[in-house]
Design an enzyme around this catalytic site. Structure first.
Site, PDB file in Angstrom:
ATOM      1  N   PHE A 161      44.686  36.918  23.013  1.00 35.87           N
ATOM      2  CA  PHE A 161      45.297  36.323  21.964  1.00 35.87           C
ATOM      3  C   PHE A 161      46.942  36.097  22.525  1.00 35.87           C
ATOM      4  CE2 PHE A 161      42.226  38.537  19.798  1.00 35.87           C
ATOM      5  CZ  PHE A 161      41.657  37.832  18.707  1.00 35.87           C
ATOM      6  N   ASP A 162      47.618  35.236  22.116  1.00 39.73           N
ATOM      7  CA  ASP A 162      49.209  35.232  22.117  1.00 39.73           C
ATOM      8  C   ASP A 162      49.482  35.913  21.121  1.00 39.73           C
ATOM      9  OD1 ASP A 162      51.848  34.418  22.759  1.00 39.73           O
ATOM     10  OD2 ASP A 162      51.649  32.754  21.401  1.00 39.73           O
ATOM     11  N   GLY A 163      50.659  36.344  21.079  1.00 45.71           N
ATOM     12  CA  GLY A 163      51.277  37.170  19.979  1.00 45.71           C
ATOM     13  C   GLY A 163      52.054  36.195  18.852  1.00 45.71           C
ATOM     14  N   PHE A 272      43.551  32.284  22.607  1.00 41.57           N
ATOM     15  CA  PHE A 272      44.208  31.488  21.665  1.00 41.57           C
ATOM     16  C   PHE A 272      45.803  31.522  21.944  1.00 41.57           C
ATOM     17  CE2 PHE A 272      40.352  33.176  20.041  1.00 41.57           C
ATOM     18  CZ  PHE A 272      39.529  32.151  19.227  1.00 41.57           C
ATOM     19  N   ASP A 274      49.725  29.241  20.516  1.00 37.96           N
ATOM     20  CA  ASP A 274      50.115  28.126  19.811  1.00 37.96           C
ATOM     21  C   ASP A 274      50.920  27.225  20.308  1.00 37.96           C
ATOM     22  OD1 ASP A 274      53.627  29.021  19.027  1.00 37.96           O
ATOM     23  OD2 ASP A 274      52.438  30.248  20.335  1.00 37.96           O
TER      24      ASP A 274
END
Length: 299
Positions: A161-163, A272, A274
């Site tokens: 995951f991105d943060g 994932f 954004d």
């Protein structure tokens, strides 16, 4: 006893995210609905090949081995019911158990996420993903051009995951984009002890944590936070996870370095992020999905 999805991790996924249906989709996109349905019917006994999210789904369903139903995967698709028959048959042929599906024949399907109580929605349709995120569900657009997942870890579900704007809100990203890196670092250092607000994928991370805690002798979950943050802004991210009482197995604070090669070493079943630039680059190394949330994705 009535059927229920309570206490299960629920993944809703479109047909094209799970199986490779790109040839069929080209006919659909041309506007030839009748030709598309005819081709799907002709190929009813020809299993579709695994798609980009197949590895993730197959591994998650292995948590049901031993008779304990902990994961439910539901097909949520703009496909027609005839094409839905082929999807279910393809599941059988590829060794995954699919029991539930909703096929809307072209209409937006994201509204059904609420009765499903879905923890994740994976689709190739960008607008459906956006609407799902607006409705409060973790959702990502699957990049069908991504490479397939590695087979190196058959007994681990690996998710990266991105943060900011994914696990966490885009609060800090807004400061960075408005005022630059120095202001961002100062902002995060001054607020190191204050947890970041939740991002759209916090519910999925929490559900994965519960699944891991429930235990399975056959499978485990390994998660990674892969973020452009660096020290001193790393501390707020770590403290936020501690405040949530959720652990990630690996954390990569890359300070703006390209994420792709680091992800290639981690070998996730899915990543994932954004930001489209990060996702496009990552897709050359690992299965990837775009989370259309936060300031980097204005509506």
């Amino acid at each position: 006893m009535a059927a229920s999805l309570e206490d299960k991790l629920v993944v809703a996924i479109s047909s094209r995210a799970l199986f490779n249906l790109e040839e069929e989709n080209r006919i659909f996109e041309s506007g030839d609905d009748a030709g598309y349905m005819k081709l799907q019917l002709e190929r009813l006994d020809v299993p579709a090949q695994p798609g980009i999210a197949y590895s993730l789904v197959r591994k998650l369903l292995r948590f049901n081995e031993g008779g304990q139903q902990r994961v439910e995967v539901v097909i949520l698709s703009r496909n027609d019911p005839v094409s839905g028959m082929r999807v279910f048959r393809s599941g059988v042929a590829n060794g995954i158990s699919l029991q539930r599906g909703v096929f809307t024949q072209g209409r937006p399907p994201f509204g059904y996420l609420r009765p499903l109580r879905a923890h994740l929605f994976l689709s190739v349709n960008a607008e459906d993903v956006r609407e799902a995120l607006v409705a409060g569900f973790p959702a990502a657009r699957v990049l069908v051009e991504s490479v397939r997942a590695s087979d190196a870890y058959p007994n681990e579900v690996r998710i990266a995951f991105d943060g900011d704007a994914v696990l966490f809100s885009d609060e800090a990203e807004r400061v960075f984009q408005a005022e630059g890196l120095d202001a961002f670092q100062l902002h995060e250092s001054s607020k190191a002890g204050l947890p970041l607000p939740e991002g759209p994928f916090k519910p999925l991370l929490a559900a994965l944590h519960r699944l891991q805690q429930a235990g399975s002798p056959e499978m485990r979950i390994r998660t990674a936070l892969v973020t452009a943050r660096s020290a001193p802004a790393h501390e707020r991210a770590i403290r936020t996870l501690m405040n949530w009482n959720i652990k990630v197995d690996e954390a990569m604070f890359l300070g703006g370095l390209p994420k792709g090669e680091f992800l290639r070493e981690f070998e996730p079943d899915f990543f994932f992020d954004d930001q489209t630039g990060h996702v496009d680059a990552a897709a050359r190394h690992v299965p990837s999905g775009h989370v259309a949330s936060g300031i980097s994705n204005p509506r």
